[in-house]
Design an enzyme around this catalytic site. Structure first.
Site, PDB file in Angstrom:
ATOM      1  N   ASP A  59       2.881   6.011  -5.455  1.00 49.33           N
ATOM      2  CA  ASP A  59       2.823   6.274  -6.989  1.00 49.33           C
ATOM      3  C   ASP A  59       1.840   7.619  -7.165  1.00 49.33           C
ATOM      4  O   ASP A  59       0.585   7.573  -7.228  1.00 49.33           O
ATOM      5  CB  ASP A  59       2.078   4.896  -7.616  1.00 49.33           C
ATOM      6  CG  ASP A  59       1.967   5.055  -8.956  1.00 49.33           C
ATOM      7  OD1 ASP A  59       2.166   6.297  -9.667  1.00 49.33           O
ATOM      8  OD2 ASP A  59       1.751   4.199  -9.681  1.00 49.33           O
ATOM      9  N   HIS A 100       0.637  -1.222  -0.172  1.00 48.18           N
ATOM     10  CA  HIS A 100      -0.182   0.028  -0.042  1.00 48.18           C
ATOM     11  C   HIS A 100       0.868   1.332   0.074  1.00 48.18           C
ATOM     12  O   HIS A 100       0.608   2.383  -0.666  1.00 48.18           O
ATOM     13  CB  HIS A 100      -0.984  -0.048   1.301  1.00 48.18           C
ATOM     14  CG  HIS A 100      -1.848  -0.982   1.186  1.00 48.18           C
ATOM     15  ND1 HIS A 100      -3.049  -1.028   0.217  1.00 48.18           N
ATOM     16  CD2 HIS A 100      -1.974  -2.387   1.740  1.00 48.18           C
ATOM     17  CE1 HIS A 100      -3.634  -2.375   0.462  1.00 48.18           C
ATOM     18  NE2 HIS A 100      -3.013  -3.191   1.023  1.00 48.18           N
ATOM     19  N   GLU A 121      -9.558   0.823  -8.043  1.00 54.65           N
ATOM     20  CA  GLU A 121      -8.207   0.710  -8.894  1.00 54.65           C
ATOM     21  C   GLU A 121      -7.765  -0.710  -8.839  1.00 54.65           C
ATOM     22  O   GLU A 121      -6.979  -1.347  -8.066  1.00 54.65           O
ATOM     23  CB  GLU A 121      -6.975   1.303  -8.114  1.00 54.65           C
ATOM     24  CG  GLU A 121      -5.798   1.740  -8.749  1.00 54.65           C
ATOM     25  CD  GLU A 121      -4.832   0.708  -8.512  1.00 54.65           C
ATOM     26  OE1 GLU A 121      -4.911  -0.534  -9.326  1.00 54.65           O
ATOM     27  OE2 GLU A 121      -3.947   0.490  -7.675  1.00 54.65           O
ATOM     28  N   HIS A 147       4.120   2.651 -10.450  1.00 56.60           N
ATOM     29  CA  HIS A 147       4.404   1.385  -9.841  1.00 56.60           C
ATOM     30  C   HIS A 147       4.191   0.091 -10.439  1.00 56.60           C
ATOM     31  O   HIS A 147       4.679  -0.977 -10.597  1.00 56.60           O
ATOM     32  CB  HIS A 147       3.812   1.010  -8.492  1.00 56.60           C
ATOM     33  CG  HIS A 147       2.336   0.516  -8.404  1.00 56.60           C
ATOM     34  ND1 HIS A 147       1.332   1.501  -8.918  1.00 56.60           N
ATOM     35  CD2 HIS A 147       1.931  -0.394  -8.242  1.00 56.60           C
ATOM     36  CE1 HIS A 147       0.027   1.058  -8.773  1.00 56.60           C
ATOM     37  NE2 HIS A 147       0.378  -0.318  -8.515  1.00 56.60           N
ATOM     38  N   GLU A 166      -3.440 -10.602 -11.835  1.00 57.77           N
ATOM     39  CA  GLU A 166      -4.499 -10.718 -10.555  1.00 57.77           C
ATOM     40  C   GLU A 166      -5.655 -10.898 -10.982  1.00 57.77           C
ATOM     41  O   GLU A 166      -6.491 -11.240  -9.802  1.00 57.77           O
ATOM     42  CB  GLU A 166      -4.083  -9.542  -9.680  1.00 57.77           C
ATOM     43  CG  GLU A 166      -2.634  -9.337  -9.138  1.00 57.77           C
ATOM     44  CD  GLU A 166      -2.550  -8.063  -8.299  1.00 57.77           C
ATOM     45  OE1 GLU A 166      -1.460  -8.346  -7.289  1.00 57.77           O
ATOM     46  OE2 GLU A 166      -3.047  -7.213  -8.394  1.00 57.77           O
TER      47      GLU A 166
END
Length: 400
Positions: A92, A86, A185, A334, A194
């Site tokens: 970012d 996180h 996000e 990132h 993912e």
């Protein structure tokens, strides 16, 4: 011609060592016509059913015969329970600031609206939505970070405006029947890694009111060719002799796992090609297993060592639109970029064209991972190359 490995050293400039190529006579028209149906048949097969083209057993055997190959258990939520990931996302600025602007610059569309934050993490997007005037925000997250989010939200003075529900989006029940806005996000490396978009689609279908807002609402995925001799040598030729010991068998599997790293735009030697364009209002989970042709014109004579992939997320339905890009031509994020190294580098000439097909599907071994297959077709007056390569973008989460 169808992986994930975190980059661990900075790329240098182009190496001076020469790369040797075997020059081939240009294919005659009859040879081209004879070979085309075979390649086209393979690509058409991929297009017809992208879910069957990735043979797991075949993928393993190309590295070490009958080697045991097992993915780690799905530690997705455990990974997101650790504060470190996180911290990286919050730092970012491209990511976090663009989401903030999508809320704060569009207060008239948030005023008195019910908002759902899918995968709410620290609660930062929920807070942005509340600051923009939302009537109430519901954040859903299955990771332990949800417990900290409640404290963060309370300390920020939004305990009466934001409710954090801990659990899987597919299993929790919101206190409301419908929401006006869904913000999330959800993007991973190479956009789809993912598989969190599946969860966003579930939330949209169950909770979003007709005419509601999706943030973001459109995403695109892009590929371009790059020169990367020096880095490829340091990353893969290393295995040829490790303290005098041949470990070349590892190089084969290393080449099958895409590298997540920052690519300098000077390395790009072609125009980019868009291989995916998703409308988040209409996309289905079936659309996330796909095949698409690509074509990229070479902009300078150089060696193609890899293809680089990046994505863009667009907020187009708000009054003040926002574009979040992970392009190597823009400020780093990132997500970095994703690099697919070729087994056979291509000595390409300016104005020639590299083309082929790319197919992407969730892995049957672990649905968070991606199985990727690419075909590479290139021909000029001195060289003809046609082959297929498989890649696997895998999670390498550390459990503590």
């Amino acid at each position: 011609t169808w992986g994930y490995m975190e980059g661990d050293k900075k790329r240098g400039k182009k190496g001076e060592a020469a790369v040797k190529y075997i020059k081939k006579a240009p294919m005659t028209e009859s040879e081209v016509m004879a070979s085309a149906p075979v390649l086209q048949a393979k690509e058409e097969e991929i297009k017809q059913d992208p879910s069957v083209w990735f043979n797991e057993e075949e993928f393993r055997k190309q590295f070490a015969g009958s080697m045991e190959y097992k993915d780690v258990p799905d530690s997705y939520f455990a990974c997101y329970s650790h504060f470190g990931i996180h911290e990286e996302m919050l730092k970012d600025e491209v990511r976090t600031r663009n989401y903030m602007l999508a809320c704060i610059n569009n207060k008239e569309q948030f005023k008195d609206k019910i908002v759902l934050d899918v995968g709410s993490g620290t609660g930062i997007l929920s807070i942005f939505a509340a600051q923009a005037g939302a009537k109430h925000v519901y954040g859903v997250d299955n990771a332990e970070i949800a417990d900290f989010a409640r404290v963060i939200i309370k300390n920020a003075g939004f305990a009466d405006k934001i409710t954090i529900l801990k659990g899987k989006m597919e299993e929790v029940t919101l206190p409301v029947d419908k929401v006006d806005i869904i913000i999330s996000e959800w993007m991973g490396y190479f956009l789809l890694f993912e598989s969190m978009l599946d969860t966003v689609i579930f939330a949209r279908d169950k909770y979003l009111v007709p005419g509601g807002l999706m943030l973001p609402d459109r995403v695109t995925l892009h590929l371009a060719a790059i020169e990367d001799y020096q880095y490829k040598q340091s990353k893969f030729s290393f295995w040829d002799s490790v303290y005098g010991i041949n470990m070349e068998c590892i190089k084969k599997i290393a080449l099958s796992e895409p590298l997540v790293d920052l690519v300098e735009h000077q390395q790009i030697i072609s125009a980019d090609s868009t291989i995916l364009d998703l409308d988040l209002y209409n996309v289905t989970t079936a659309d996330l297993c796909f095949a698409h042709k690509y074509s990229m014109k070479i902009t300078r004579s150089d060696t193609i060592h890899a293809l680089v992939g990046w994505f863009e997320a667009n907020f187009t339905k708000v009054n003040s639109p926002i574009k979040l890009t992970t392009s190597p031509y823009c400020k780093p994020t990132h997500w970095k970029q994703t690099v697919f190294y070729l087994n056979e580098p291509i000595n390409a000439k300016k104005d020639s064209v590299l083309h082929g097909s790319v197919a992407i599907c969730k892995s049957k071994v672990n649905f968070r991972n991606l199985d990727i297959k690419m075909s590479y077709h290139y021909s000029d007056t001195e060289l003809t190359i046609d082959y297929i390569q498989m890649y696997k973008l895998r999670q390498i989460y550390l459990l503590y």
